[in-house]
Design a protein around this motif. Sequence first.
Motif, short mmCIF file in Angstrom:
data_model
loop_
_atom_site.label_atom_id
_atom_site.label_comp_id
_atom_site.label_asym_id
_atom_site.label_seq_id
_atom_site.Cartn_x
_atom_site.Cartn_y
_atom_site.Cartn_z
N HIS A 53 -19.48 -16.10 -8.95
CA HIS A 53 -19.22 -15.59 -10.35
C HIS A 53 -20.61 -15.37 -10.74
N PRO A 54 -21.07 -14.18 -11.31
CA PRO A 54 -22.55 -14.25 -11.63
C PRO A 54 -22.87 -15.33 -12.68
N GLY A 55 -22.35 -15.25 -13.72
CA GLY A 55 -22.78 -16.15 -14.84
C GLY A 55 -22.81 -17.72 -14.44
N MET A 56 -21.80 -18.07 -13.78
CA MET A 56 -21.41 -19.43 -13.53
C MET A 56 -22.41 -19.99 -12.41
N THR A 57 -22.65 -19.03 -11.37
CA THR A 57 -23.40 -19.54 -10.58
C THR A 57 -25.18 -20.05 -10.78
N ALA A 58 -25.62 -18.91 -11.36
CA ALA A 58 -27.05 -19.12 -11.73
C ALA A 58 -27.05 -20.12 -12.83
N LYS A 59 -25.92 -20.35 -13.73
CA LYS A 59 -26.20 -21.61 -14.67
C LYS A 59 -26.03 -22.81 -13.76
N ALA A 60 -25.33 -22.87 -12.94
CA ALA A 60 -25.08 -24.12 -12.17
C ALA A 60 -26.20 -24.54 -11.44
N MET A 61 -27.01 -23.50 -10.82
CA MET A 61 -28.30 -23.41 -9.98
C MET A 61 -29.17 -24.06 -11.02
N GLU A 62 -29.52 -23.46 -11.99
CA GLU A 62 -30.51 -23.89 -13.01
C GLU A 62 -30.15 -25.38 -13.39
N ALA A 63 -28.97 -25.87 -13.70
CA ALA A 63 -28.56 -27.15 -14.34
C ALA A 63 -29.10 -28.17 -13.04
N ILE A 64 -28.84 -27.80 -11.70
CA ILE A 64 -29.28 -28.87 -10.72
C ILE A 64 -30.60 -28.91 -10.52
N ALA A 65 -31.31 -27.71 -10.52
CA ALA A 65 -33.08 -27.62 -10.78
C ALA A 65 -33.33 -28.39 -11.73
N ALA A 66 -32.93 -28.46 -12.85
CA ALA A 66 -33.36 -29.44 -14.02
C ALA A 66 -33.17 -30.68 -13.72
N ASP A 67 -32.03 -31.12 -13.12
CA ASP A 67 -31.73 -32.48 -12.76
C ASP A 67 -33.05 -32.91 -11.71
N ALA A 68 -33.12 -32.12 -10.81
CA ALA A 68 -34.10 -32.67 -9.90
C ALA A 68 -35.38 -32.51 -10.38
N ALA A 69 -35.66 -32.20 -11.29
CA ALA A 69 -37.20 -31.90 -12.21
C ALA A 69 -36.89 -33.31 -13.17
N ARG A 70 -35.91 -33.69 -13.49
CA ARG A 70 -35.95 -34.72 -14.18
C ARG A 70 -36.00 -36.30 -13.31
N ARG A 71 -35.51 -35.90 -11.94
CA ARG A 71 -35.45 -37.25 -11.00
C ARG A 71 -36.70 -37.69 -10.56
N TRP A 72 -37.32 -36.52 -10.19
CA TRP A 72 -38.86 -36.64 -9.39
C TRP A 72 -39.76 -35.74 -10.19
N PRO A 73 -40.94 -36.41 -10.02
CA PRO A 73 -42.17 -35.68 -10.62
C PRO A 73 -42.56 -34.53 -9.88
N LEU A 74 -41.76 -33.42 -9.97
CA LEU A 74 -42.20 -32.20 -9.27
C LEU A 74 -43.06 -31.23 -10.13
N LEU A 75 -43.89 -30.55 -9.38
CA LEU A 75 -44.82 -29.31 -10.14
C LEU A 75 -43.89 -28.11 -9.83
#
Length: 150
Positions: A53-75
Amino acid sequence: MISVRVQPEPFDPGAELVALETLGGGAVASFTGIVRGEEGPGGGLVELLLEHHPGMTAKAMEAIAADAARRWPLLGIVLVHRIGAMTPGERIVFVGTASRHRAAALEACAFLIDWLKTGAPFWKRARFADGTSQWVEARAEDDAAASRWV
């Protein structure tokens, strides 16, 4: 830097790695998933079709990427997931992370691929050599791997 792409076109893991390496960290970790030519009820796999689902998939992937960025000190984080029809041997997914230190890059990369395998809204249909097809069901092993990040 967070880059999330859902696309039908093939991607170049080397180019994705170079983009992460230029961020100036000391570690880059990655995972590249490849369509397996596994056996099924109708012989060998000849095509894997990924729908989303185009809108749903990109938003879900962006949310999990943001979660990873909060959990670890990523560049940086790069997530690329293909959609459409693919054959065995084609690249299907790329996860890349960059950090100053290896532990953060490796752990975040594992977290992201575990989540993509279980929580991303993709639907897969396998087509086999005899013309039969079936929807690919979730695997308990993937759920177990993702549960360690809760």
